[in-house]
Design a protein around this motif. Structure first.
Motif, PDB file in Angstrom:
ATOM      1  N   ALA A  55      -1.156  10.045   0.751  1.00  0.00           N
ATOM      2  CA  ALA A  55      -1.628   9.242   1.700  1.00  0.00           C
ATOM      3  C   ALA A  55      -0.441   9.364   3.393  1.00  0.00           C
ATOM      4  O   ALA A  55      -1.283   9.643   4.301  1.00  0.00           O
ATOM      5  CB  ALA A  55      -1.801   7.691   1.636  1.00  0.00           C
ATOM      6  N   GLU A  56       0.435   8.921   2.341  1.00  0.00           N
ATOM      7  CA  GLU A  56       1.733   8.659   3.993  1.00  0.00           C
ATOM      8  C   GLU A  56       1.186  10.675   5.035  1.00  0.00           C
ATOM      9  O   GLU A  56       1.539  10.805   5.941  1.00  0.00           O
ATOM     10  CB  GLU A  56       2.895   8.858   3.582  1.00  0.00           C
TER      11      GLU A  56
ATOM     12  N   LEU B 194      -8.100   5.321   4.581  1.00  0.00           N
ATOM     13  CA  LEU B 194      -7.170   5.318   6.313  1.00  0.00           C
ATOM     14  C   LEU B 194      -9.261   4.935   6.549  1.00  0.00           C
ATOM     15  O   LEU B 194      -9.974   5.923   7.121  1.00  0.00           O
ATOM     16  CB  LEU B 194      -6.586   6.541   6.343  1.00  0.00           C
TER      17      LEU B 194
ATOM     18  N   LEU C  16       1.331   3.197   1.695  1.00  0.00           N
ATOM     19  CA  LEU C  16       2.237   3.388   3.744  1.00  0.00           C
ATOM     20  C   LEU C  16       3.012   2.837   3.741  1.00  0.00           C
ATOM     21  O   LEU C  16       3.252   2.124   4.724  1.00  0.00           O
ATOM     22  CB  LEU C  16       0.682   3.496   4.461  1.00  0.00           C
TER      23      LEU C  16
ATOM     24  N   THR D 263       0.746  -1.287   0.103  1.00  0.00           N
ATOM     25  CA  THR D 263      -0.362  -0.261   0.210  1.00  0.00           C
ATOM     26  C   THR D 263       0.802   1.435  -0.123  1.00  0.00           C
ATOM     27  O   THR D 263       2.442   0.707  -0.258  1.00  0.00           O
ATOM     28  CB  THR D 263      -1.143   0.063   1.057  1.00  0.00           C
TER      29      THR D 263
ATOM     30  N   ALA E 202      -5.661   6.106  -1.727  1.00  0.00           N
ATOM     31  CA  ALA E 202      -5.355   5.340  -0.307  1.00  0.00           C
ATOM     32  C   ALA E 202      -6.895   5.167   0.159  1.00  0.00           C
ATOM     33  O   ALA E 202      -7.807   6.127   0.330  1.00  0.00           O
ATOM     34  CB  ALA E 202      -4.398   5.177   0.352  1.00  0.00           C
TER      35      ALA E 202
ATOM     36  N   HIS F 109       4.721   1.889   7.460  1.00  0.00           N
ATOM     37  CA  HIS F 109       4.247   0.892   8.578  1.00  0.00           C
ATOM     38  C   HIS F 109       5.912   0.369   8.747  1.00  0.00           C
ATOM     39  O   HIS F 109       6.040   0.834  10.138  1.00  0.00           O
ATOM     40  CB  HIS F 109       3.560  -0.297   7.647  1.00  0.00           C
TER      41      HIS F 109
ATOM     42  N   ASP G 227      -4.399   1.667   7.894  1.00  0.00           N
ATOM     43  CA  ASP G 227      -4.364   1.736   6.755  1.00  0.00           C
ATOM     44  C   ASP G 227      -5.407   0.570   6.212  1.00  0.00           C
ATOM     45  O   ASP G 227      -4.758  -0.901   6.315  1.00  0.00           O
ATOM     46  CB  ASP G 227      -2.832   1.338   6.189  1.00  0.00           C
TER      47      ASP G 227
ATOM     48  N   ALA H  41      -1.690  10.239   6.977  1.00  0.00           N
ATOM     49  CA  ALA H  41      -1.264   9.719   8.146  1.00  0.00           C
ATOM     50  C   ALA H  41      -0.483   9.806   9.072  1.00  0.00           C
ATOM     51  O   ALA H  41      -0.536   9.528  10.496  1.00  0.00           O
ATOM     52  CB  ALA H  41      -0.626   8.184   8.098  1.00  0.00           C
TER      53      ALA H  41
ATOM     54  N   SER I 192      -6.045   0.719   2.462  1.00  0.00           N
ATOM     55  CA  SER I 192      -5.778   0.907   1.272  1.00  0.00           C
ATOM     56  C   SER I 192      -5.792  -0.508   0.571  1.00  0.00           C
ATOM     57  O   SER I 192      -6.018  -0.244  -0.725  1.00  0.00           O
ATOM     58  CB  SER I 192      -4.778   1.520   1.333  1.00  0.00           C
TER      59      SER I 192
END
Length: 368
Positions: A207-208, A149, A13, A11, A147, A17, A55, A211, A57
């Motif tokens: 997305a990151e 979340l 992320l 994904t 993504a 992770h 996550d 997050a 996604s």
């Protein structure tokens, strides 16, 4: 044979992770975090007490565009999609021709289009099935560059409120497009934990950043698949492939509430014959909640017996951290499905006493 890890999809992320110490495992063709260093129990309890970020996604996101999209989708689902008001979402089931469940999904009315979220393990079947029933002028767009979340817990919306007032104002199952610190998002007030929260669709490349913004909020923890599973089990929510599949019907699965009132008069959805018959005559088996005595969890595929005779099987089971004890769901013959019915769960050759119990095991705390 090639290492299966080579074929797993990551994904957006994935690097985050790993930075956070996530223990990655294969899940539905993806490399996903099952837990972080704090552990599943801590992540679960943090979600119930405060807020956690998941996550999700790997889920399939798509949109249906064009006049007649809702009516077309209703060929595959008993949900009343046409009644869905703009900026509202609902849960529904996609059906097989035989009356089984192809998948469960979420559908939102965005005014000019329908937004769909389907399960990762089923999207390769769901999306072609939907495309196959679309009339000219209605198009399915796969949103593979996005993504998803899930920001879940009783503090989630209070924490989000200063960043995204539009999300804090949403009712349960409401949907809004807004921004979070300049990042455009599409969010619904929904989730899979039994707690209040939002699921946020965002462009993959942002997305990151999103997050990190959410994880920087006071008390927020990252949570993985392990906590997601124990939370949804306590909430009595089905997991596709465990509690529902192509062999189970909406009636057996105790999901008849997803069948719209109008749809019960039209019977013009795929698999309607079996559903109608079981509504009229009763299904031979039913999904029930199960509370084992003692501390021993009963996992999926555990045999359920009454008086030495097999009457069903556990489909999901484990230890409920908030319940502080084991809980399970499974299918039993209809005559054994009443709340309070005594059962034996055959765990490692020994009978563990249990009883049928109403779900959810932990009360839902959705925004109402």
């Amino acid at each position: 044979m090639a290492d299966s890890a080579e074929t797993l999809v990551e994904t957006p992320l994935a690097s985050l992770h790993r930075e956070l110490g996530g223990r990655m495992v294969p899940f539905a063709g993806y490399s996903m975090p099952v837990q972080y260093p704090a552990g599943i129990m801590a992540e679960h309890l943090a979600t119930r007490a405060g807020a956690a970020l998941f996550d999700v996604s790997h889920m399939g996101q798509a949109e249906l565009v064009g006049d007649g999209a809702a009516a077309a989708l209703e060929q595959l689902t008993p949900a009343d999609v046409q009644i869905l008001k703009p900026n509202r979402q609902k849960y529904g089931l996609l059906m097989t021709a035989e009356g089984g469940i192809l998948d469960d999904f979420m559908v939102a009315n965005l005014g000019d289009r329908l937004f769909l979220v389907v399960n990762a393990s089923r999207k390769h079947l769901d999306l072609p099935a939907i495309e196959a029933v679309l009339p000219a002028g209605v198009k399915l767009n796969r949103l593979e560059d996005r993504a998803l979340l899930a920001f879940q817990g009783p503090q989630a919306l209070a924490l989000l409120a200063p960043l995204a007032p539009a999300l804090a104002a949403l009712p349960f199952m409401g949907v809004a497009s807004t921004t979070i610190q300049g990042i455009p998002v599409l969010a619904s007030r929904s989730g899979y934990t039994g707690e209040d929260g939002v699921e946020i669709s965002v462009a993959a490349e942002q997305a990151e950043a999103l997050a990190r913004i959410l994880l920087a909020l006071p008390g927020v923890v990252p949570a993985g698949l392990g906590a997601r599973d124990s939370l949804r089990l306590e909430a009595g929510l089905c997991l596709y492939g465990n509690d529902i599949d192509e062999t189970t019907s909406p009636v057996e699965a105790a999901l008849t509430w997803t069948i719209g009132k109008r749809r019960r008069t039209e019977w013009n959805f795929r698999g309607a014959e079996r559903v109608r018959e079981e509504l009229d005559s009763g299904a031979k088996r039913l999904r029930v909640g199960i509370l084992p005595e003692g501390r021993q969890p009963a996992r999926g595929h555990t045999e359920i017996a009454v008086g030495g005779a097999t009457v069903g099987e556990v489909t999901s089971g484990g230890f409920g951290p908030s319940l502080n004890g084991p809980c399970a769901m499974g299918y039993v013959a209809r005559e054994h499905a009443a709340d309070g019915t005594k059962l034996d769960l055959m765990v490692r050759g020994k009978a563990v006493p249990a009883r049928v119990a109403a779900t959810p095991f932990i009360p839902h705390r959705y925004a109402r």
